[in-house]
Structures are given as C-alpha cells and as structure tokens.
Design an enzyme around this catalytic site. Structure first.
Site, PDB file in Angstrom:
ATOM      1  N   GLY A   1       0.789  -1.220   0.000  1.00  0.00           N
ATOM      2  CA  GLY A   1       0.000   0.000   0.000  1.00  0.00           C
ATOM      3  C   GLY A   1       0.825   1.275   0.000  1.00  0.00           C
TER       4      GLY A   1
ATOM      5  CB  SER B   1      12.070  -6.950  -1.126  1.00  0.00           C
ATOM      6  OG  SER B   1      11.868  -5.617  -1.528  1.00  0.00           O
TER       7      SER B   1
END
Length: 310
Positions: free
Chosen positions: A119, A190
């Site tokens: 987001g 990540s």
C-alpha cells in the site's frame, strides 16, 4: 507383432542399461507392467493391447533416449544434473557483450528496486516510471511482486522460505534484464535487508538502485487498496508484513520517497549528486528517479523531459 513380441520390445526400451539400473531393479519394475489382450468393443471384435499399472513411470524413460547425448551422459563427465544440483558446468561467453547491447539501444542496463510496505505505492510508481522512460525513448520492464507470482513464481507460497526464494528469483531475472541493457524496475515488498543486499550483490556496483517508499504503516493501512490489512488484522492472513511480520527499512538506499503525514509527498536521496525535491504526484516522483538515472549516465543521450508520464 504379437503380444509377446510387443512385451519384449517395451521391456528393452524402458530398462535401457544406459540409465544405470541394476538387473534386479529392472526385473522388479517389470512387475508393474501388465500386458493383456482383450476384445475391443468395436463391431469387428479386433484385439487391442492394454498397458496397465504404473505405465506412466515407464514411459518417462522414452524421453531421455530421444534427447541429445550430452544432456544425458552420466559417464563422460561433461554434463550432469542430479536432483537439480548442477555439476560440471562452464560459463559460455558470447562475443556480443553487455556494452554492445547497451550501445545498440543507447542506454545503460540497471535494476531499480522499489521496496516498501504493502500500500505504499510501489507498483504505481513503477508504472509511472516506466511510462516516463518510455516517453524518453528508453526501454524498461517491470517485475511486479504480484505479477511474477502468476507465472515464474506461481509454485511458491508465502511461507518464509518461499518468500526468500521469490526474492532470489526476481533478483536473478532482474540481473538478466540489466545485462541485456534494459532498465528493470522491480517492485516488491522485499522486507528483509539481507535479501535485498543479496540481490544488490548480483550486479556491478552502482547498477542496483534502491528506492524506498517510506510511508508509515498507518497510512498504508488506511489506503489498504487490496483489503489485505483488514484480512491480516482479522487473522485470515498470517505472517503479513507490517502486522505480524517485520519490515526492515533500508539503511543506505539511493532514493527515499516519503509521506509522513498523509499530505504531500516528498523525496530525498542518499547521494548529494542525486535529485531531491518536493513532489505531490506520481509523475513528479517518477521524474525524480529519471533524473537520478540521467545524472548517473544510465540514459546516455539527454532528451527533453516529458511531463506526460501517465
């Protein structure tokens, strides 16, 4: 050919000594192959041969027999693979180098690695950046965290080991894109520094450009474009980054784009030579990354910046 002759033929094919099987193993394997003749349901009442049992295992032996010798040889020592572990392999150089490819398309290959919470706007920035580069006549390709799981990484789950493998694969593919001279834009959460560092280590120094979308958790959760935070808070998603799994922010990335208060967006860079300015739109954020690429020689030919990036 009668049934007995057919059986002898099949036996010779699927127990080929080239595969190193012992005689006892071959005899035990034959027990799974049942040959019988039965009356067909066709009007002529012709005989048909039925192969029963674990025939699919036997048939798999036909394929290697048809392959090239060097791909199956286990005695020459030239090429061999055992359970995916590579042995006796040598890198084959090509006369067309990375520099040649870069000269051909008038740009320098690199990886732009966009990291941040779900987001935070990673995918949106990636698309805006790709459009801005396209408008300047530069070739790029996006490796989106969700998109790669539709194909390349469709066999991976969201367990810890699979998430690490997901990052590793994307890093390796991104490296290939960069080696081809393409500007590869990887947009993935990540969350761990060690995994991002491993991807950075795959490329020559300077060719891995880390962009950190520094957006607070409460802002990302308020956006929640995919409804993932809501599901994670309800316990329907386990190990969700930011909720019950940590996110390790970069300590020394090339570019930081931050939004600390839900109002305007601003950006900063860890390098004094990199662009830094306030920005309030995706187009402006994309231009910040493009400016970094331009100033560091990745775009080579300078062209007038296009503002129509969307």
């Amino acid at each position: 050919m009668d049934v007995a002759a057919m059986a002898r033929c099949v036996g010779r094919c699927y127990v080929s000594p080239a595969f190193g099987e012992s005689e006892s193993h071959r005899l035990s394997e034959r027990r799974f192959l049942k040959l019988s003749s039965s009356t067909n349901s066709d009007p002529a009442g012709s005989k048909s041969l039925k192969l029963r049992g674990k025939i699919h295992r036997r048939m798999s032996y036909f394929r290697p027999i048809m392959a090239k010798d060097e791909s199956i040889s286990s005695r020459s020592g030239e090429t061999k693979q055992i359970n995916g572990k590579q042995k006796n392999i040598v890198w084959h150089d090509c006369p067309v180098t990375k520099s040649d490819r870069q000269e051909l398309i008038k740009q320098k290959g690199c990886v732009i690695w966009i990291t941040g919470l779900s987001g935070s706007g990673k995918s949106s920035l990636a698309c805006a950046l790709s459009r801005a580069l396209h408008n300047r006549g530069k070739l790029s390709y996006i490796l989106d965290g969700d998109n790669v799981r539709h194909g390349l990484n469709s066999d991976l789950s969201f367990e810890a080991d699979d998430r690490a493998e997901n990052i590793r694969r994307v890093g390796e593919v991104a490296k290939l894109f960069a080696d081809s001279g393409i500007i590869c834009i990887a947009s993935l959460i990540s969350p761990y520094r060690i995994e991002r560092a491993a991807c950075r280590a795959l490329l020559p120094q300077g060719d891995f450009i880390e962009v950190f979308m520094d957006v607070p958790l409460h802002v990302c959760e308020a956006r929640d474009p995919k409804g993932l935070y809501k599901r994670a808070r309800a316990g329907k998603i386990k190990g969700f980054t930011g909720v019950d799994d940590p996110y390790e922010a970069p300590l020394d990335c090339e570019i930081v784009i931050e939004n600390s208060r839900d109002k305007g967006l601003s950006s900063s860079s860890s390098s004094s030579s990199s662009p830094s300015s306030s920005s309030s739109s995706l187009c402006e954020m994309a231009d910040i990354v493009v400016s970094y690429l331009d100033q560091n020689g990745y775009l080579k030919k300078h062209s007038t910046k296009s503002r129509n990036c969307m």
